[in-house]
Scaffold this active site. Sequence first.
Site, PDB file in Angstrom:
ATOM      1  N   HIS A 374      50.545  -4.354  14.590  1.00 45.36           N
ATOM      2  CA  HIS A 374      51.896  -3.776  14.611  1.00 45.36           C
ATOM      3  C   HIS A 374      52.811  -4.296  13.515  1.00 45.36           C
ATOM      4  CE1 HIS A 374      51.637  -1.848  18.659  1.00 45.36           C
ATOM      5  NE2 HIS A 374      50.728  -2.802  18.859  1.00 45.36           N
ATOM      6  N   LYS A 567      68.558  -1.155  17.679  1.00 48.00           N
ATOM      7  CA  LYS A 567      67.215  -1.738  17.609  1.00 48.00           C
ATOM      8  C   LYS A 567      67.417  -3.245  17.525  1.00 48.00           C
ATOM      9  CE  LYS A 567      66.614   0.817  13.756  1.00 48.00           C
ATOM     10  NZ  LYS A 567      65.372   1.591  13.777  1.00 48.00           N
ATOM     11  N   ARG A 568      66.323  -4.010  17.642  1.00 44.89           N
ATOM     12  CA  ARG A 568      66.471  -5.451  17.496  1.00 44.89           C
ATOM     13  C   ARG A 568      67.143  -5.779  16.165  1.00 44.89           C
ATOM     14  NH1 ARG A 568      63.991  -8.810  21.434  1.00 44.89           N
ATOM     15  NH2 ARG A 568      64.772 -10.442  20.061  1.00 44.89           N
ATOM     16  N   LYS A 573      65.242  -4.950   9.155  1.00 44.92           N
ATOM     17  CA  LYS A 573      65.760  -3.659   9.642  1.00 44.92           C
ATOM     18  C   LYS A 573      67.112  -3.319   9.012  1.00 44.92           C
ATOM     19  CE  LYS A 573      63.417  -4.229  14.131  1.00 44.92           C
ATOM     20  NZ  LYS A 573      62.553  -3.054  14.339  1.00 44.92           N
ATOM     21  N   THR A 678      59.921   3.629  16.532  1.00 46.16           N
ATOM     22  CA  THR A 678      59.732   4.696  17.515  1.00 46.16           C
ATOM     23  C   THR A 678      61.069   5.299  17.940  1.00 46.16           C
ATOM     24  OG1 THR A 678      59.481   2.898  19.112  1.00 46.16           O
ATOM     25  CG2 THR A 678      57.487   4.065  18.478  1.00 46.16           C
ATOM     26  N   LYS A 682      62.740   9.200  18.972  1.00 44.29           N
ATOM     27  CA  LYS A 682      63.604   9.500  20.130  1.00 44.29           C
ATOM     28  C   LYS A 682      64.862  10.235  19.698  1.00 44.29           C
ATOM     29  CE  LYS A 682      61.807   5.366  22.195  1.00 44.29           C
ATOM     30  NZ  LYS A 682      61.949   3.906  22.283  1.00 44.29           N
TER      31      LYS A 682
HETATM   32  C1  Z16 Z   1      57.215  -5.448  17.825  1.00 39.57           C
HETATM   33  O1  Z16 Z   1      58.095  -4.862  18.651  1.00 39.57           O
HETATM   34  C2  Z16 Z   1      56.665  -4.746  16.763  1.00 39.57           C
HETATM   35  C3  Z16 Z   1      55.755  -5.377  15.963  1.00 39.57           C
HETATM   36  C4  Z16 Z   1      55.392  -6.706  16.202  1.00 39.57           C
HETATM   37  O2  Z16 Z   1      54.503  -7.299  15.424  1.00 39.57           O
HETATM   38  C5  Z16 Z   1      55.937  -7.411  17.250  1.00 39.57           C
HETATM   39  C6  Z16 Z   1      56.836  -6.775  18.058  1.00 39.57           C
HETATM   40 CL1  Z16 Z   1      57.504  -7.602  19.414  1.00 39.57          CL
HETATM   41  C7  Z16 Z   1      57.034  -3.303  16.569  1.00 39.57           C
HETATM   42  C8  Z16 Z   1      57.176  -2.869  15.122  1.00 39.57           C
HETATM   43  O3  Z16 Z   1      58.126  -3.674  14.480  1.00 39.57           O
HETATM   44  C9  Z16 Z   1      57.588  -1.413  15.083  1.00 39.57           C
HETATM   45  O4  Z16 Z   1      57.664  -0.938  13.757  1.00 39.57           O
HETATM   46  C10 Z16 Z   1      56.601  -0.548  15.856  1.00 39.57           C
HETATM   47  O5  Z16 Z   1      57.088   0.768  15.980  1.00 39.57           O
HETATM   48  C11 Z16 Z   1      56.394  -1.108  17.245  1.00 39.57           C
HETATM   49  O6  Z16 Z   1      56.046  -2.475  17.196  1.00 39.57           O
HETATM   50  C12 Z16 Z   1      55.316  -0.366  18.006  1.00 39.57           C
HETATM   51  O7  Z16 Z   1      54.161  -0.257  17.248  1.00 39.57           O
END
Ligand code: Z16
Length: 831
Positions: A374, A567-568, A573, A678, A682
């Site tokens: 991810h 978002k976080r 970001k 994601t 939305k």
């Molecule tokens: C996270 O939320 C994501 C990646 C990661 O290594 C750790 C955490 Cl907690 C996120 C990505 O930042 C995001 O781009 C992606 O859409 C999401 O994971 C689901 O794949």
Amino acid sequence: VEASIPEPQRDAWQRNQPRSFSDKNGFEQEVVRHVETTLARSVFNCDEIAAYSATSLAFRDRLITDWNKTQQRQTYRDTKRVYYLSLEFLMGRALDNAMLNVGLKDAAKDGLQELGFRIEDVIKQEHDAALGNGGLGRLAACFLDSLATLNFPAWGYGLRYRYGIFKQEIIDGYQVEVPDYWLDFNPWEFPRHDVTVDIQFFGHVNKSTKADGKTISSWEGGEIVQAVAYDVPIPGYATPTTNNLRLWSSKASGGEFDFQKFNSGDYESSVADQQRAETISAVLYPNDNLERGKELRLKQQYFWVAASLYDIVRRFKKSKRSWKEFPDQIAIQLNDTHPTLAIVELQRILIDVEGLEWDVAWNIVTNTFGYTNHTVLPEALEKWPVGLVQHLLPRHLQIIYDINLFFLQTVEKAFPKDRDILRRVSIIEESQPKMVRMAYLAIVGSHKVNGVAELHSDLIRATIFKDFVEIYGSDKFTNVTNGITPRRWLHQANPRLSELIATKCGGHGFLKDLTLLNKLEKHAGDKDFRREWAEIKYANKVRLAKHIKDTTGVTVNPAALFDVQVKRIHEYKRQQLNIFGVIHRYLTLKAMTPEERKKQLARVSIFGGKAAPGYWMAKQIIHLVNSVGAVVNNDEEIGDLLKVIFLEDYNVSKAEIICPASDISEHISTAGTEASGTSNMKFVLNGGLIIGTCDGANIEITREVGESNIFLFGNLAEDVEDLRHAHTYGSHSIDADLEKVFLEIEKGTFGTPHDFGAMIGAVRSHGDYYLVSDDFHSYIETHHLVDAAYRNQDEWIAKCITSVARMGFFTSDRCINEYAEEIWNVEPLVV
Ligand code: Z16
């Protein structure tokens, strides 16, 4: 112990199956029964919390019937199952979802009305299940929804944290963290005190030689913590399939207390032992895209992985199949590297406990696992010090070394001329201290590795996992672009839009086949349809405006353009780019004559998101947003033209209010840093447009909706490295407009300039790693295009409708079908 009822007595069970309600009257009966018996309350003593509790219990009873049937069916048919291992499941609220999925929300609404309650107020009583940080955890929740809706035999496995992600309060413009104790009343979980697993930590390895000369290793000593299962039903939409999410809770083994210590008068230490055991599942680590290498985190990972694998193997053994059938019966997906120890644990069980040969076992292991990556951010890639693994899991470290040895031997054979490759791909990093590279272990132990958007999958193949593509070939590395469940993110969050869409798409079939949204496209030019569309957007903005008023005290005009970034909070970001842009807008407005100002478009800039408690810079960003808001929102010259809002405690249930209310949302990460994103999906699905960089899933959203329906800006991923290099080794000049913003901050316009020195310094003096200055001009220009486009409301709405029509690809149903086909090789099983 065999606990099933003998054949002759089963008739009595059949005759007495519980009947679940299917209409308003049945629902009311169940609510009153639960209020008066389960809750021991009455008509004189029923508040909204009691109404929520009773409504949930009524729906829970309904789910359980289908849940039991689903589980019996899956056991009986014994087809291949999927196990989704995730340290995070960001579920949000369950009641609304349950009502919609079983198709009884209208009945419940009318029933609650007759009983004296408004359904929205009842739904609001539920505490979010917030067992996740952000995108990764929410993705897991969307996947569970799709797995059940598509009738896949699938289980989720996670940890039952006593405290989910902290609640965020904003005090004097700063984030303050408050613990999220969410388990006071949770009707959606079922404790299974009979389903427990003893989990071992520490100890040592004993080697012995058997009569046939084989050496056997066994892991002995150390301490035991007990894992207790808690099950959560996961209903599919418009299907009886109800899958299971099993969450493990930690407990001292041997019951409430260690009786020996307790009886000998050592109360304190027996209570301390118990608390130490319970600490394992006590709290979710609040970092998104950061790994800090804490011992307790590794304990959490092994505890959860070992309990889950024991459970999976126990279920497999009941089928009496041979071990070689294991990968035909079981697919295990690793959600990031957090569960990578599962690979080692399964190998350990097969060789040490079940006595299989290494190669036979390893073949089973690698055919069972798939690994999803991810992130490419180096600070998020997990590495554990060898010494820590040795101490906590001595046998596992030996197995990791053996896995590495066999792997490196094959690499050496295949690449005899590459002197450096062994060092590069070794699972053990020869650093000081030595580290176990979990992503490499996950790759070596899986048959498929996937990224979460096309660009991201291309990047991992070309950069962090390049050597592994050489070694294994490119077929092992694949892409599954993320998606979202349209049930929660359209139907539940935006019921009026869902109804309107249904009138043009031949009913609600699009909720199960999102490509049917394409029927909307031909109505994009329809005046009446546009008007209804715009009315719904406006109503959603009124609802958000009310929330803003209630929570911040600021009045915003729902007719203004709502510009949202939720978002976080993370430097990659780039919320800092957004707030610098807002300051630039403010300065531009201030420099205008009153006449000029009258011609400007009104904007509300809305921010929301949590900063990891230890992430100082992210907290500074929150403080700057609030400081700018405090000035701008009280500037009478500006009035409605610009408002800056920071929404406290962004979470899933708040996202359900925010996403339907945006006109434009911001997905502006430095190119190449956001794996997918994601929330971009939305927002578009809810009829908002987006401004974004060429990053993550933004690129595929552009491919689907068309370039004219999205506002892209900024440098491309392929140029980032060179730009960074130039910042550090060339002369680095800051964008002139951005410099004006910095000078204004330094004048003290938004409070003590010193507070924001580090944010400015990161751009001006420390290499601008995230390319804020490089992208600033393009960002501002693109916002001008947004303003211009918004002025033509007819065309704007047409863009929104066209975009929604083309969003079918981004359903998580499509993702799950791709995983099922390409990675898991599983088929649906209809109940
Ligand atoms: C996270 O939320 C994501 C990646 C990661 O290594 C750790 C955490 Cl907690 C996120 C990505 O930042 C995001 O781009 C992606 O859409 C999401 O994971 C689901 O794949």
